[in-house]
Design a protein around this motif. Structure first.
Motif, PDB file in Angstrom:
ATOM      1  N   ILE A  66       5.281   0.230   1.855  1.00  0.00           N
ATOM      2  CA  ILE A  66       3.520   0.226   2.106  1.00  0.00           C
ATOM      3  C   ILE A  66       3.638  -1.227   2.525  1.00  0.00           C
ATOM      4  O   ILE A  66       3.005  -1.470   3.299  1.00  0.00           O
ATOM      5  CB  ILE A  66       2.628   1.404   1.411  1.00  0.00           C
TER       6      ILE A  66
ATOM      7  N   TRP B  60       3.061  -2.852   5.932  1.00  0.00           N
ATOM      8  CA  TRP B  60       2.377  -3.758   6.634  1.00  0.00           C
ATOM      9  C   TRP B  60       2.465  -5.453   6.700  1.00  0.00           C
ATOM     10  O   TRP B  60       1.828  -5.630   7.587  1.00  0.00           O
ATOM     11  CB  TRP B  60       1.501  -3.779   5.487  1.00  0.00           C
ATOM     12  N   THR B  61       3.276  -5.692   6.582  1.00  0.00           N
ATOM     13  CA  THR B  61       4.097  -7.325   6.608  1.00  0.00           C
ATOM     14  C   THR B  61       5.378  -7.666   8.167  1.00  0.00           C
ATOM     15  O   THR B  61       5.585  -8.385   7.639  1.00  0.00           O
ATOM     16  CB  THR B  61       4.209  -7.891   5.407  1.00  0.00           C
TER      17      THR B  61
ATOM     18  N   GLN C 288      -2.307  -9.309   1.211  1.00  0.00           N
ATOM     19  CA  GLN C 288      -1.626  -6.775   2.167  1.00  0.00           C
ATOM     20  C   GLN C 288      -1.025  -6.456   0.570  1.00  0.00           C
ATOM     21  O   GLN C 288      -1.905  -5.831   0.018  1.00  0.00           O
ATOM     22  CB  GLN C 288      -0.847  -7.194   3.258  1.00  0.00           C
TER      23      GLN C 288
END
Length: 510
Positions: free
Chosen positions: A230, A234-235, A370
């Motif tokens: 995840i 996300w990044t 994040q």
């Protein structure tokens, strides 16, 4: 006609003369034994030792035997010294145990250092000396790495480099070893400074629970893979998340890196847990009642030990450390946090080796926001899931009373629960004394030897076993251990019409 009133099972036995006309019904109370070697009349398991001393150096009073009515009191005084937490409180002249001493039964994980050893401020000495040894150990490993790099001419090209070896795998190996030495240091401190079993740093059972550790790993590994997935998704595409290393080093170098990391990272991760979530929490727990001061202080030091980086990284470390500290107290050991920490570091170092970033000096303190946001969800998720599984599996949260101690005085159990299982007073000191094994005792409160002397009388004549109708109708009735089988019937013999008063335990028919 005498009313039919059954005797109480707590009444002392009554001595009656023998009757030639009819047998005397047997009583559930054993007859008073002959005087023992010390001159008292109690059963053999209640007698003080015949020699001048017993195993812990308790001196026998002159004249032989203990005075009447003081045997149970003296035994209770001896047990209070073992069960108390304010240090050795045994009688004068007694020798305290030389081996490690466990905390009393029912103690939480953070209370395992509360074994009454070292006095009120003994934890300060243990804390200071162990921290000093940890610092010395890191300095020794660092110095050894510098010497080897110089002798082997394996140092970096730049003199201002922060690493010791040009090969990032070798440099990382020495860094991991420098952290892993924390395990033997804190175990030594718990054993020889805290004077408790070193295994109590692992769990309340005094050892690592390997089946529970394997179950925790089965949950932690897939969960940490999902968490990293995840975070990477996300990044993905951001400049701060792009690899900054030399790229894939080739399969040979990559496999060698994985082998070295797989052998050392579990020890490095376990060492951090042993130091911060284990030993440090127990040392602080010797001075405070609640586990939370120890958990908060240890979590703060854990975050600071990773260095100063981004605020998000510091919050991530402190937040996850608080949850992990709660999980240690909740499950009574380090297994669940060791597996999660090891899985996290193995995956992080493995990705770094694959992208050629092992030489990077970044730590978890440099994590982006994040990663902090993902940790806010997965840290409590993992801890709550493992706590639920621990409840269903019956994982021990407190130290048991049946856990034996090692070293001198091993005949004493770890808590008051075992004291009651052995017997009151001096009976516990005879647990390992060879001799005849006594049978079950009907009176748990007081023995005949502690009360007034029984009236002497002739020895009752043994007779046949009475029928069930002649037994008392109230109180516990113990089955015979041996002898011929009793036949049902109205009774084993006619009731005496005249003669001495029947002994308690028989029924008088009208």
């Amino acid at each position: 006609m005498k009313p039919d009133i059954p005797p109480s099972p707590w009444d002392p036995p009554a001595s009656t003369p023998a009757s030639s006309s009819s047998p005397t019904p047997s009583s559930s109370w054993p007859s008073a034994p002959a005087a023992g070697p010390t001159g008292s009349t109690g059963p053999a398991w209640q007698q003080p030792p015949a020699g001048p001393t017993w195993q812990q150096g308790w001196q026998q009073p002159p004249g032989g035997g203990w005075p009447q009515g003081q045997q149970g009191q003296q035994g209770q005084q001896g047990w209070q010294g073992w069960q108390g937490q304010q240090g050795w409180q045994g009688p004068p002249g007694a020798v305290p145990p030389a081996g490690p001493v466990r905390a009393e039964a029912g103690s939480r994980y953070d209370q395992q250092g509360r074994n009454g050893q070292g006095g009120r401020f003994g934890w300060l000495g243990e804390l200071s000396l162990v921290v000093l040894l940890l610092f010395v150990g890191i300095v020794v490993v660092t110095g050894l790495a510098a010497v080897l790099a110089e002798v082997l001419d394996a140092g970096p090209d730049s003199p201002d480099s922060e690493v010791f070896f040009k090969d990032p795998v070798a440099d990382m190996a020495f860094q991991l070893v420098g952290i892993a030495i924390g395990i033997p240091v804190v175990l030594w401190g718990a054993r020889y400074l805290g004077r408790r079993p070193a295994g109590t740093v692992s769990s309340v059972l005094g050892r690592l629970r390997w089946k529970w550790l394997g179950l925790c790993a089965a949950v932690a590994v897939p969960m940490i893979i999902v968490q990293f997935g995840i975070m990477i998704a996300w990044t993905w595409g951001e400049e701060s998340a792009e690899p900054a290393g030399d790229g894939f080093p080739g399969w040979t170098a990559f496999l060698v890196s994985l082998a070295v990391l797989g052998a050392l990272v579990p020890f490095q991760a376990a060492a951090e847990e042993y130091v911060f979530r284990g030993w440090l929490v127990q040392v602080i727990g010797r001075a405070v009642r609640s586990p939370w001061p120890a958990v908060v202080i240890a979590s703060l030091l854990f975050a600071l030990a990773h260095g100063f980086g981004e605020l998000s990284g510091f919050i991530l470390l402190f937040y996850s450390a608080l949850w992990w500290g709660w999980l240690v107290i909740r499950t009574g050991g380090l297994e669940a946090v060791i597996t999660m920490h090891a899985a996290n570091n193995l995956l992080a170092f493995g990705l770094a080796a694959g992208f050629g970033e092992l030489a990077s000096t970044e730590t978890a303190a440099d994590a982006p926001w994040q990663a902090m946001a993902v940790e806010f969800v997965f840290a409590p998720l993992y801890c709550l899931v493992m706590a639920r599984i621990a409840d269903r599996r019956g994982v021990a949260r407190v130290s048991p009373g049946e856990e034996p101690r090692t070293g001198a005085g091993a005949e004493y159990a770890a808590g008051p629960a075992a004291a009651g299982a052995v017997g009151p007073g001096l009976a516990a000191s005879h647990a390992s004394t060879p001799g005849p094994v006594p049978g079950p005792v009907a009176a748990p409160a007081a023995a005949p030897a502690y009360g007034p002397e029984p009236v002497p009388g002739p020895e009752p004549v043994p007779g046949p076993e009475p029928a069930p109708e002649s037994r008392p109708t109230s109180g516990p009735v113990s089955a015979p251990e041996s002898g011929p089988e009793r036949a049902p019937g109205p009774g084993s013999g006619p009731a005496p019409e005249s003669g001495p008063e029947p002994a308690p335990g028989s029924r008088v028919e009208p």
